[in-house]
Write a protein that holds these residues in place. Structure first.
Motif, PDB file in Angstrom:
ATOM      1  N   ASN A 174       0.814  -1.224   0.000  1.00 20.28           N
ATOM      2  CA  ASN A 174       0.000   0.000   0.000  1.00 20.28           C
ATOM      3  C   ASN A 174       0.846   1.271   0.000  1.00 20.28           C
ATOM      4  OD1 ASN A 174       0.891  -0.537   2.613  1.00 20.28           O
ATOM      5  ND2 ASN A 174      -0.869   0.452   3.570  1.00 20.28           N
ATOM      6  N   GLU A 175       2.173   1.102   0.159  1.00 22.82           N
ATOM      7  CA  GLU A 175       3.064   2.268   0.131  1.00 22.82           C
ATOM      8  C   GLU A 175       3.792   2.406  -1.201  1.00 22.82           C
ATOM      9  OE1 GLU A 175       4.271   2.605   4.879  1.00 22.82           O
ATOM     10  OE2 GLU A 175       5.472   1.328   3.554  1.00 22.82           O
ATOM     11  N   LYS A 176       3.671   1.406  -2.069  1.00 21.67           N
ATOM     12  CA  LYS A 176       4.384   1.437  -3.351  1.00 21.67           C
ATOM     13  C   LYS A 176       3.930   2.585  -4.250  1.00 21.67           C
ATOM     14  CE  LYS A 176       5.870  -3.401  -3.667  1.00 21.67           C
ATOM     15  NZ  LYS A 176       7.309  -3.115  -3.596  1.00 21.67           N
ATOM     16  N   GLU A 177       2.671   3.044  -4.047  1.00 23.24           N
ATOM     17  CA  GLU A 177       2.177   4.153  -4.880  1.00 23.24           C
ATOM     18  C   GLU A 177       2.936   5.457  -4.618  1.00 23.24           C
ATOM     19  OE1 GLU A 177      -1.652   6.001  -3.552  1.00 23.24           O
ATOM     20  OE2 GLU A 177      -1.740   4.202  -2.263  1.00 23.24           O
ATOM     21  N   TYR A 178       3.643   5.508  -3.494  1.00 25.49           N
ATOM     22  CA  TYR A 178       4.396   6.713  -3.153  1.00 25.49           C
ATOM     23  C   TYR A 178       5.831   6.691  -3.707  1.00 25.49           C
ATOM     24  CZ  TYR A 178       0.564   7.197   0.198  1.00 25.49           C
ATOM     25  OH  TYR A 178      -0.683   7.289   0.777  1.00 25.49           O
ATOM     26  N   LEU A 179       6.184   5.610  -4.383  1.00 21.87           N
ATOM     27  CA  LEU A 179       7.521   5.514  -4.970  1.00 21.87           C
ATOM     28  C   LEU A 179       7.559   6.252  -6.306  1.00 21.87           C
ATOM     29  CD1 LEU A 179       8.380   1.743  -4.278  1.00 21.87           C
ATOM     30  CD2 LEU A 179       9.150   3.757  -2.986  1.00 21.87           C
ATOM     31  N   HIS A 180       8.544   7.112  -6.466  1.00 25.55           N
ATOM     32  CA  HIS A 180       8.698   7.876  -7.705  1.00 25.55           C
ATOM     33  C   HIS A 180      10.134   7.719  -8.197  1.00 25.55           C
ATOM     34  CE1 HIS A 180       4.911  10.398  -7.423  1.00 25.55           C
ATOM     35  NE2 HIS A 180       4.963   9.798  -6.235  1.00 25.55           N
ATOM     36  N   TYR A 181      10.280   7.252  -9.439  1.00 26.76           N
ATOM     37  CA  TYR A 181      11.617   7.036 -10.003  1.00 26.76           C
ATOM     38  C   TYR A 181      12.107   8.309 -10.678  1.00 26.76           C
ATOM     39  CZ  TYR A 181      10.529   2.202  -9.029  1.00 26.76           C
ATOM     40  OH  TYR A 181      10.189   1.046  -8.370  1.00 26.76           O
ATOM     41  N   PHE A 182      13.419   8.439 -10.759  1.00 26.13           N
ATOM     42  CA  PHE A 182      14.022   9.601 -11.416  1.00 26.13           C
ATOM     43  C   PHE A 182      14.024   9.413 -12.930  1.00 26.13           C
ATOM     44  CE2 PHE A 182      15.675  10.277  -7.185  1.00 26.13           C
ATOM     45  CZ  PHE A 182      15.836  11.655  -7.090  1.00 26.13           C
ATOM     46  N   ASN A 183      13.942  10.518 -13.647  1.00 24.78           N
ATOM     47  CA  ASN A 183      14.170  10.472 -15.085  1.00 24.78           C
ATOM     48  C   ASN A 183      15.635  10.102 -15.323  1.00 24.78           C
ATOM     49  OD1 ASN A 183      11.574  11.288 -16.110  1.00 24.78           O
ATOM     50  ND2 ASN A 183      12.014  13.342 -15.318  1.00 24.78           N
ATOM     51  N   GLU A 184      15.895   9.414 -16.422  1.00 25.60           N
ATOM     52  CA  GLU A 184      17.269   8.983 -16.721  1.00 25.60           C
ATOM     53  C   GLU A 184      18.136  10.175 -17.128  1.00 25.60           C
ATOM     54  OE1 GLU A 184      17.119   5.850 -19.590  1.00 25.60           O
ATOM     55  OE2 GLU A 184      16.490   4.381 -18.102  1.00 25.60           O
ATOM     56  N   PRO A 185      19.425  10.151 -16.750  1.00 23.58           N
ATOM     57  CA  PRO A 185      20.070   9.076 -16.007  1.00 23.58           C
ATOM     58  C   PRO A 185      19.727   9.125 -14.517  1.00 23.58           C
ATOM     59  CG  PRO A 185      21.642  10.833 -16.428  1.00 23.58           C
ATOM     60  CD  PRO A 185      20.373  11.207 -17.144  1.00 23.58           C
ATOM     61  N   SER A 186      19.298   7.983 -13.973  1.00 24.76           N
ATOM     62  CA  SER A 186      18.901   7.932 -12.574  1.00 24.76           C
ATOM     63  C   SER A 186      20.116   8.117 -11.663  1.00 24.76           C
ATOM     64  CB  SER A 186      18.259   6.576 -12.257  1.00 24.76           C
ATOM     65  OG  SER A 186      17.170   6.313 -13.079  1.00 24.76           O
ATOM     66  N   PRO A 187      20.020   8.986 -10.647  1.00 29.85           N
ATOM     67  CA  PRO A 187      21.118   9.056  -9.678  1.00 29.85           C
ATOM     68  C   PRO A 187      21.218   7.711  -8.968  1.00 29.85           C
ATOM     69  CG  PRO A 187      19.208  10.263  -8.879  1.00 29.85           C
ATOM     70  CD  PRO A 187      18.915   9.885 -10.302  1.00 29.85           C
ATOM     71  N   ALA A 188      22.426   7.211  -8.780  1.00 32.31           N
ATOM     72  CA  ALA A 188      22.601   5.874  -8.207  1.00 32.31           C
ATOM     73  C   ALA A 188      23.883   5.811  -7.392  1.00 32.31           C
ATOM     74  CB  ALA A 188      22.636   4.823  -9.315  1.00 32.31           C
ATOM     75  N   ARG A 189      23.946   4.838  -6.507  1.00 36.35           N
ATOM     76  CA  ARG A 189      25.194   4.591  -5.788  1.00 36.35           C
ATOM     77  C   ARG A 189      25.859   3.355  -6.372  1.00 36.35           C
ATOM     78  NH1 ARG A 189      23.705   2.378   0.331  1.00 36.35           N
ATOM     79  NH2 ARG A 189      22.171   0.802  -0.246  1.00 36.35           N
ATOM     80  N   GLU A 190      27.163   3.385  -6.390  1.00 45.97           N
ATOM     81  CA  GLU A 190      27.967   2.256  -6.848  1.00 45.97           C
ATOM     82  C   GLU A 190      28.291   1.414  -5.612  1.00 45.97           C
ATOM     83  OE1 GLU A 190      31.534   2.555  -9.767  1.00 45.97           O
ATOM     84  OE2 GLU A 190      32.387   2.640  -7.739  1.00 45.97           O
TER      85      GLU A 190
END
Length: 316
Positions: A253-269
């Motif tokens: 029920n919390e997944k609807e609050y997830l928002h992905y970044f436009n590419e290129p997505s900021p990420a950690r290595e």
């Protein structure tokens, strides 16, 4: 001069106490003291200043300890060579994992690794990046899993995966109506962060510090866990950023609050890191292969922008 004597010197240098060093090396205190004294007599120097409490290394002792650590590491490489020749992958292996990776990554690979390499006795410890680097350099860890790059010439890094940041944005937040978000949308005034000492926090600060009006001291709330950040966000106290693997276990029920970044997505290595002395490489190779294989199916993002885990002071 013997390798055993050098091991005793390293133990005393670490514990700054002859009795504790003797306990850790499983000999009596008189035996350890006698062997170190013999070494000092042979070299005609004092390695330790015994008049200090706790015991301290002399100036020449500090230099000797650095070389002793190299010699002891190289002596252990002989056993590595023999193990690899025999195809044996086993023995004790000490690994550190940073707190923001431990709860999500460990369940994904640990069972597979144990079944595949039953003779390896993993000793896993949750540690900050700072503590991990220190223990890798002094030989108290064989390897670690941490966010990279760390820009440390004494440590080697083998990338395991790239993990995107994901926005967790509650329904009352200004960005909730946006399907995807941009780095330029972020505002530190309404963002919840992990408390100081987490490299994931440092990554977010590095992500945000290019934004107009950035003020590193201008945060509403900080917490020690992502779970708490999500709960605070649900209470309408702001948005937060989560590592991608953490979002896989979030309540439906919390997944609807997830928002992905436009590419290129900021990420950690995220990398498997180890001392440049490269001891126990057969186990490091086995770990890298197992973890990379498991995560490959979980993270399919290709176009990412790596965000440094180093604190602002270090990255400037």
């Amino acid at each position: 001069m013997t390798i055993t004597q050098l091991r005793y010197v390293l133990a005393v240098a670490e514990h700054q106490n002859f009795t504790k060093a003797a306990e850790k090396t499983f000999v009596t205190q008189p035996t350890l003291s006698m062997q170190i004294q013999k070494l000092e007599e042979e070299l005609d120097i004092l390695i330790f200043d015994r008049s200090k409490k706790p015991i301290e290394l002399t100036d020449v002792g500090k230099k000797l300890v650095q070389q002793a650590r190299n010699i002891v590491n190289e002596s252990e490489r002989i056993q590595d060579i023999v193990d690899q020749q025999k195809g044996f992958i086993g023995g004790e292996f000490k690994i550190g994992v940073i707190p923001t990776i431990m709860p999500t990554l460990l369940p994904m690979f640990l069972n597979n690794f144990i079944k595949k390499y039953p003779k390896v006795k993993l000793k896993i410890e949750e540690l900050t990046t700072e503590a991990i680097v220190e223990r890798l350099l002094d030989g108290h860890l064989d390897a670690a899993i941490a966010a990279t790059p760390l820009e440390n010439e004494s440590i080697k890094e083998r990338v395991l995966y790239y993990e995107p940041f994901v926005g967790y944005i509650p329904s009352n937040h200004r960005l909730n109506q946006k399907k995807n978000i941009d780095i330029s949308d972020l505002n530190v005034d309404d963002m919840l962060l992990l408390e100081d000492g987490h490299c994931f926090r440092d990554g977010i600060l590095n992500l945000c510090k290019t934004q107009k009006g950035f003020d590193e001291d201008h945060f509403q709330l900080e917490s020690g866990s992502f779970e708490t950040l999500v709960k605070l966000s649900n209470e309408g106290l702001g948005m937060t950023l989560l590592p991608y693997l953490h979002t896989l276990d979030i309540n439906p029920n919390e997944k609807e609050y997830l928002h992905y970044f436009n590419e290129p997505s900021p990420a950690r290595e995220v990398s498997l890191i180890f001392n440049k002395s490269e001891l126990k490489m057969h186990i490091i190779d086995a770990l890298h292969s197992t973890i990379a294989g498991v995560v490959k199916g979980a993270i399919t993002f290709q176009n990412v922008q790596i965000i440094s885990p180093l604190s602002k002071a270090k990255s400037d």
